[in-house]
Design an enzyme around this catalytic site. Sequence first.
Site, PDB file in Angstrom:
ATOM      1  N   SER A 190       0.803  -1.233   0.000  1.00 34.80           N
ATOM      2  CA  SER A 190       0.000   0.000   0.000  1.00 34.80           C
ATOM      3  C   SER A 190       0.831   1.276   0.000  1.00 34.80           C
ATOM      4  O   SER A 190       0.306   2.349  -0.297  1.00 34.80           O
ATOM      5  CB  SER A 190      -0.936   0.011   1.206  1.00 34.80           C
ATOM      6  OG  SER A 190      -0.202  -0.104   2.416  1.00 34.80           O
ATOM      7  N   ASP A 358      -2.161   9.125  10.197  1.00 34.75           N
ATOM      8  CA  ASP A 358      -1.563   7.869   9.734  1.00 34.75           C
ATOM      9  C   ASP A 358      -0.065   8.090   9.568  1.00 34.75           C
ATOM     10  O   ASP A 358       0.359   8.897   8.745  1.00 34.75           O
ATOM     11  CB  ASP A 358      -2.211   7.469   8.407  1.00 34.75           C
ATOM     12  CG  ASP A 358      -1.700   6.151   7.848  1.00 34.75           C
ATOM     13  OD1 ASP A 358      -0.686   5.637   8.324  1.00 34.75           O
ATOM     14  OD2 ASP A 358      -2.337   5.644   6.908  1.00 34.75           O
ATOM     15  N   HIS A 361       1.349   5.573   5.857  1.00 39.29           N
ATOM     16  CA  HIS A 361       1.036   5.715   4.438  1.00 39.29           C
ATOM     17  C   HIS A 361       1.268   7.146   3.952  1.00 39.29           C
ATOM     18  O   HIS A 361       0.691   8.083   4.502  1.00 39.29           O
ATOM     19  CB  HIS A 361      -0.408   5.310   4.174  1.00 39.29           C
ATOM     20  CG  HIS A 361      -0.667   3.865   4.453  1.00 39.29           C
ATOM     21  ND1 HIS A 361      -1.186   3.431   5.649  1.00 39.29           N
ATOM     22  CD2 HIS A 361      -0.442   2.762   3.699  1.00 39.29           C
ATOM     23  CE1 HIS A 361      -1.298   2.115   5.612  1.00 39.29           C
ATOM     24  NE2 HIS A 361      -0.846   1.682   4.446  1.00 39.29           N
TER      25      HIS A 361
END
Length: 386
Positions: A190, A358, A361
């Site tokens: 990801s 986050d 990411h």
Amino acid sequence: MRKSMIAKLMSLVLGAGVLLGSLGAPQAEAADDRYRFDFGSGPVEQGYIGVSASDKYTAKKGYGFNTPENMRNLPASGTGVASDSVQFVTYGTKSTNTFNVDLPPGLYEVDVTLGNTSRSSVAAEGVYQIINMTGNGAVDKFQIPVSDGQLNLLVTEGKAGAMFTLSALDIKLISNKPVTNRTIWIGGDSTVCNYYPLDSSVQAGWGQLLPQFIDPKAFQVRNMASGGQIARGFLNDGQMEAILKYIKPGDYFILQLGINDTNPKNTTTEAQFKEYMREMIRLAKAKGATVILSTPQGRASDFNTSGVHFSENRWYRHSTVALAQEEGVPLVDLNVLSSAYFTSIGPEATLALYMTGDTLHPNRNGARELARIVVEELRRQGMDGF
């Protein structure tokens, strides 16, 4: 030898003056290097060939569904070609429930517009072509060589339970030789994969932003990374299979995994991770490609009290570094290189390169910086073409 599809289309459309698609739809305009299809039961856009779920392939017209009984017309929330779609009721990369179109041998660029779907992948010729397109009306493209006179394409699972829908195809001949351009293949998770819309997504993977630093005349970039991926999955679940079908001498294969492999739920020991990665290296090298290993960047929060970003003990990095040495392949130690960059800009600016709330990411700006670092390191190492 079967007549070219365009001769059939010209006969159908121009010679007979037939209106394709729904009643009153504009006349399709055929060209000998471009084939445009508008799927669903709604109005057909000017310049497109209308295709309903019930349209079965015949050699006479040169296009249609192989098993239309496994197709369904559905509305879509977009406009133009994206206002309606067809759903693939049966699917899977090996499914015979494909849309078939006769094409003269050559290299084609295929632009895909999906209908309403949360996450879908595109397969053709029995392998993945695009991984995990997300959101209604998502758009992406890929290059594919056609040497047997026919393209066989379907939309398939990216997420269990999702609907797999297709609104439009725009197929353009870019070379009479059925050989892909020189390609940079990317494998990862990801932090590497594509997010949609490709040109405006808030979250992005560095593989998605890599084309901004690559001369498109020198390379095409094929990002086969997907969220949540582990080395075992990339090797065994179709992504590596797709790469091996097309990868060739002169191509690069950049492989970055490890983040999800370290999650206990994936039951991958470090020794297993290393051997899965080793097998992928050897398979790609056997095709004549140059394999490049990359280590994942750390978290935005990996700063010590002295303001130094450090994450070298994360994500099975040491095994990736060792494997590059053992297999004699180049290494982009993105973990260390990104830490040096993060240290130089400080904790606050580093956090601004990640998604809100986050620390793992990257956002679009963060992905761009990581892609820049990757390309600069490859250029520093003297990789041809960067």
